[in-house]
Enzyme design. Sequence first.
Site, mmCIF file in Angstrom:
data_model
loop_
_atom_site.group_PDB
_atom_site.id
_atom_site.type_symbol
_atom_site.label_atom_id
_atom_site.label_comp_id
_atom_site.label_asym_id
_atom_site.label_seq_id
_atom_site.Cartn_x
_atom_site.Cartn_y
_atom_site.Cartn_z
ATOM 1 C CG PHE A 1 -4.532 1.873 11.189
ATOM 2 C CD1 PHE A 1 -5.786 1.996 11.820
ATOM 3 C CD2 PHE A 1 -4.547 1.120 10.012
ATOM 4 C CE1 PHE A 1 -6.911 1.167 11.376
ATOM 5 C CE2 PHE A 1 -5.450 0.699 9.368
ATOM 6 C CZ PHE A 1 -6.745 0.761 10.176
ATOM 7 C CD GLU B 1 -1.521 -1.184 12.922
ATOM 8 O OE1 GLU B 1 -1.783 -1.610 14.076
ATOM 9 O OE2 GLU B 1 -1.673 -1.661 11.805
ATOM 10 C CB SER C 1 -0.783 0.132 1.156
ATOM 11 O OG SER C 1 -1.729 -1.224 1.110
ATOM 12 C CG HIS D 1 -3.802 5.055 1.180
ATOM 13 N ND1 HIS D 1 -2.472 4.672 1.226
ATOM 14 C CD2 HIS D 1 -4.453 4.543 0.135
ATOM 15 C CE1 HIS D 1 -2.465 3.942 0.045
ATOM 16 N NE2 HIS D 1 -3.262 3.898 -0.523
HETATM 17 C C1 LIG Z 1 -5.262 -1.662 12.520
HETATM 18 C C2 LIG Z 1 -5.127 -2.129 11.078
HETATM 19 N N1 LIG Z 1 -4.029 -2.005 10.595
HETATM 20 C C3 LIG Z 1 -3.986 -2.533 9.395
HETATM 21 C C4 LIG Z 1 -4.844 -2.554 8.545
HETATM 22 C C5 LIG Z 1 -4.833 -3.093 7.099
HETATM 23 N N2 LIG Z 1 -5.290 -4.434 6.788
HETATM 24 C C6 LIG Z 1 -6.369 -4.726 6.399
HETATM 25 S S1 LIG Z 1 -6.549 -6.541 5.958
HETATM 26 C C7 LIG Z 1 -4.900 -6.650 6.617
HETATM 27 C C8 LIG Z 1 -4.354 -7.975 6.814
HETATM 28 C C9 LIG Z 1 -5.338 -8.949 7.761
HETATM 29 O O1 LIG Z 1 -4.788 -10.231 7.561
HETATM 30 P P1 LIG Z 1 -5.566 -11.443 8.536
HETATM 31 O O2 LIG Z 1 -5.855 -10.780 9.601
HETATM 32 O O3 LIG Z 1 -4.753 -12.628 8.450
HETATM 33 O O4 LIG Z 1 -6.937 -11.431 7.606
HETATM 34 P P2 LIG Z 1 -7.394 -12.394 6.371
HETATM 35 O O5 LIG Z 1 -7.642 -11.290 5.460
HETATM 36 O O6 LIG Z 1 -5.968 -12.951 6.291
HETATM 37 O O7 LIG Z 1 -8.430 -13.294 6.917
HETATM 38 C C10 LIG Z 1 -4.384 -5.279 6.707
HETATM 39 C C11 LIG Z 1 -2.933 -5.418 7.762
HETATM 40 C C12 LIG Z 1 -6.182 -2.579 9.274
HETATM 41 N N3 LIG Z 1 -7.520 -2.928 8.504
HETATM 42 N N4 LIG Z 1 -6.440 -2.376 10.458
#
Ligand SMILES: Cc1ncc(C[n+]2csc(CCOP(=O)(O)OP(=O)(O)O)c2C)c(N)n1
Lengths: 322, 322, 331, 331
Positions: free
Chosen positions: C101, C76, C55, C127
């Site tokens: 975040f 974070e 990103s 973003h």
């Molecule tokens: C606090 C926070 N940090 C970063 C993000 C960005 N983000 C969205 S999905 C994701 C990865 C999620 O991985 P996982 O928990 O394994 O979910 P999966 O989609 O694999 O089920 C991230 C880092 C977020 N939504 N919230």
Amino acid sequence: MPTTAIAGPAPDPMGAGRTPTPEILAPEILAPETIAHLEERARHVRLETIRLIAIAKVGHYSSTFSCAELFATLYYDAMRLRHGEPRWPDRDRFLMGKGHAAVGLYPLLADWGFFPKELLDGYTRLGNPLGDHPDMTKVPGVDFSSGSIGHALSAGLGMVMGGRMMGRRFDVYVMLGDGEMQEGQVWEAAMAAAHQKAGNLIAIVDRNGYQLDGQVDEVMGIEPLADKWRAFGWEVHEVDGHDVAALATLFRRLKQDKTRRKPACVIARTLKGKGVGYMEREAGWHLGYLAPEDEAAAIAEIMGQPASPAIAQKDAAQGDAR
Amino acid sequence: MPTTAIAGPAPDPMGAGRTPTPEILAPEILAPETIAHLEERARHVRLETIRLIAIAKVGHYSSTFSCAELFATLYYDAMRLRHGEPRWPDRDRFLMGKGHAAVGLYPLLADWGFFPKELLDGYTRLGNPLGDHPDMTKVPGVDFSSGSIGHALSAGLGMVMGGRMMGRRFDVYVMLGDGEMQEGQVWEAAMAAAHQKAGNLIAIVDRNGYQLDGQVDEVMGIEPLADKWRAFGWEVHEVDGHDVAALATLFRRLKQDKTRRKPACVIARTLKGKGVGYMEREAGWHLGYLAPEDEAAAIAEIMGQPASPAIAQKDAAQGDAR
Amino acid sequence: MTAAETLAGPVNPGSWQYRQLNARAPGLSYLSDALSALVEDGHPVMAGTADLQYSNGLARFAARYPDRFIQFGISEQNMVSAAAGIATTGMTPFVATFASFLGLLCCEQIRMDVAYSALPVRLIGHHAGIALGFYGTSHHATEDLAIMRSIAGLTVVNPADGPQLAAAIKASADHPEPIYFRIGRGQEPNVYDDLPDFRFGKAIEHETGTDLTIIACGTMVHPSREAVRALRASGLSVGLIDMHTIKPLDREAVLAAAERSRIILTVEEHNILGGLGGAVAEVMAEAGTKAVLIRHGIRDEYSLIAPPTHLYRHYQLDAAGIETVVHDILS
Amino acid sequence: MTAAETLAGPVNPGSWQYRQLNARAPGLSYLSDALSALVEDGHPVMAGTADLQYSNGLARFAARYPDRFIQFGISEQNMVSAAAGIATTGMTPFVATFASFLGLLCCEQIRMDVAYSALPVRLIGHHAGIALGFYGTSHHATEDLAIMRSIAGLTVVNPADGPQLAAAIKASADHPEPIYFRIGRGQEPNVYDDLPDFRFGKAIEHETGTDLTIIACGTMVHPSREAVRALRASGLSVGLIDMHTIKPLDREAVLAAAERSRIILTVEEHNILGGLGGAVAEVMAEAGTKAVLIRHGIRDEYSLIAPPTHLYRHYQLDAAGIETVVHDILS
Ligand SMILES: Cc1ncc(C[n+]2csc(CCOP(=O)(O)OP(=O)(O)O)c2C)c(N)n1
Ligand SMILES: Cc1ncc(C[n+]2csc(CCOP(=O)(O)OP(=O)(O)O)c2C)c(N)n1
Ligand SMILES: [Mg+2]
Ligand SMILES: [Mg+2]
């Protein structure tokens, strides 16, 4: 146990400039003098704590007393430091998640020649750098500021990572409260440290059983604590946190093992308020103030004389400076 | 496996209004029709996900596909819900730490009569309530908003505590990503839930092995995960997250056990992208967009027809709507 | 060097990430490239992110300098405090995640471990604003300028585009304070050519005008410039200032504009409370300027969800919208 | 009922906590007592804290209504998000911790789970400002008003004393928005008698003046009142407004004061950026008032450490200091 009476700010029997070189000392040869010295330094921490809080008129006696032997062992046996050089880049680092015990650390930093001892006399007074929590921007020898419980392990991990990038190897010790285990950021850092194979990161949990609102197990239980750290990828050692010989042996062993790839967690079983009987028995002493007339008795108890029954009943006198 | 072809928005073979009453169903009597129904509902989740993301032009296919069977089992077997009554106070609650899989939930909420199905057609368009993350202020049936990974278990625990104070007993299901395990707040909530003996709190970890930047174990390892939850005081169950029979049996058993005082963690082993071969094999599909010409093939694969070799090479087409 | 060459590991040239870095969000490469330039100039910089290397495009830097990159996963707060720890050892860490975040979730770690501790940490909140469109409020950051501005000892910069970001990163090499960089999604059209002049705290005057002066920041500079061109073409005397540094604010630039124009219009992809509008208001109210202030942005509400361009249109944060706002004010 | 009767468990009447609740910080009892009054009136309120039940006096409420109290331990973020979850079930949670941890550490949880979700959570940030003296910056909160004010959908209140806090809590029973209450350390002298009139968003005018009007909030109302008395006694026409609600701000009160006085002086135990001073600046700059604004408070720096009364003196935030500030302005 040594019997020399120490009044007020203690002298430095072993010479403040000594740089411990634990690498070449095998754990077995922990001499009786070393043990006596460390015990004396722990007493010094307690006595100075009493002296300084008398200036502030409120403070964390009991949180400091529980880790007095830890302070002593780290600063006079385990850590690589250079007298008068608080910013020596290869020094071992010490961070306090439980920054509210800094009052017990300041005297040791002064003893190491990091700042003039006279500063201690102005503890918490306007313009003085020494506050309830340690402040790296103000106090030479403080490796990181704290006060908001839960950041220190992350910062310590950062030092390990930064050291790695800068091509330096030093050990990073992070002292945490047992109540601090409730902060999520601690577990973020714990997970990351294991992932980063931060073998030179050592977390020490002062497992004194109490936090501000009472017993840790009642406020928000943290057991099985060793299992938690293990499940987060750490090597765990449990130890009597008031036994300087055990502590020194453990820390030397940890330092000698340069191949360790797991970070190490030392769970130090301690008594909150250790050294003054009624503080050990009354959780309210987390924050308190010894009335001037009780000071001498507390000092006597720390020096090894039995407390009078009257004192054993006491609870914390009122601080007005918060 | 049922062979009925379903095109576009699926019909509701079992009638949308059915309130599952798993309490009276013993796990043993999980009928083949039930299994077939749940599998069909999981397919419905996948197909609707493809349909809706085609509107948004970018979305989380693979995160949704990994938990399609979980959605299906929870919403059509485990949870106590009332058709058309999204705010029924005694309903079971469902929260999504991994809110970015909400696109797969919306069709089920519509199916339960919580909002008109037509809303689905405006997914992510200006003025429509349905976004990438679920929003309780906009979407009836969404029990809690999410999007910032890590809050949901805390909120779910709050619902348990609030329910207790209000004298209501319902179960609270919180679905978490495996990457989410890295957020410290999850462990704050885990510790608190065990301390509060929140036996009616059920965390489900969608252990699909991937997060945004790659494999979880490479980005920031979380194993041994079951040990972590156990050390935090939870009962742990591991299960194949794509086996609806296993899931339904487990959730029924959890629901029947009304004496449980430990919260329960279900670690569901899943495949990220499950159902579309090349998504299963390419981590970059965390966020992606199926070019219109690939949609039919992906749908065919989900419906049980083998994917063409050409498709198996594909990677995500470019979304432009982020 | 193309992204294809810099990307290693799971990202292959035909993949989604590749295209994201190169085609979809061309602005993203500036961050990695500016950091790489610092490395090449011998600065002890490193980078970190919290599961968002595609990103923010730091995957590009990570591939080039794997030893100078740390992946923190989805934690974070640990990242920010660890960055502070890293900074104590002599490295200068740049850590990046979504502005929502970084600027909100990590606000206390930023105050305590970074700003108060006066460590040379660089925080990249990307973003920002409503750039994450239908990802919704959790991913929007319309409060971060107000929050970061309230923190003493922190420089707050909101570059207008990639080239200005790169210039600011270059300039940061000698900047003593920690810095919060607030940037967009890398899809904004450029306002500037490569490495424009940049001085922290020194606004850039594009046009002067007597009827009204727009003071804009970040992603709002480009549409404001378009709007100003159209307005001037229609005979109105409208000025434009790019206030890239929110803190320390260029007081002189504000006062000069308020001297010259009857009306100051701030334009920001942020709540109109406490951010750029708030900072300008403080200067104007204290100086007792004759000009009046009008603040344009998100009006203390939560944005709808929709693709970002639709939202910009809806909230009049695109060129046409800003032009309309000015017309409405001046008529 | 005395505290001795309400306290249960480990706290005995001779103990330190007892004295803390009763003698040392008499202002603390208002919080627990106001909550108890809500319970008695049949409101479904509950309280929670994060290992600070003696610092905020909620021990008193906990002893009275143990079933309506949750101890969260040292995990503030979990507390705030859980409070939001609790609020979905029909209870109204009041959660309290030091303002530095509530207003900064939990800022993102407050935005997302409380304010954006529009849940009736009440957040009590106590020991705000520099009230924790030599506990240092980690325990100071001179940014929380700016931060909370940037969050849409949140009412932000900074009562002047215990009675006004109690009145605000009582009034909150019918308040639809979530609320951030910012309070002191319970040792401030009272400005008001028991349960004064209170309306969210309606400032209280103590005095009117033509030379200067002080707009103060929270702990600064009492010393400002003392200062105003002295200044008026010395013949100056100085007004005083208690701006207890920072958001929504009482625009009319600001504009009326700016109409009447040449100078508006805001006084807050907070950074002069973004808080009360910032909010007043926005109103004045947009209205283009003739009056000029001067902001008094913490001047975008980190406070020294010292006992709080010493700090108030040092930063001219006590009555004498405020009086001097006004004299300096008017001469
Ligand atoms: C606090 C926070 N940090 C970063 C993000 C960005 N983000 C969205 S999905 C994701 C990865 C999620 O991985 P996982 O928990 O394994 O979910 P999966 O989609 O694999 O089920 C991230 C880092 C977020 N939504 N919230
Ligand atoms: C984030 C945060 N929350 C709350 C506090 C207030 N506080 C200071 S000390 C303390 C209790 C600490 O208990 P523990 O960690 O067990 O340390 P001990 O003094 O027992 O060694 C609390 C809650 C704080 N300093 N930081
Ligand atoms: Mg403890
Ligand atoms: Mg995953």
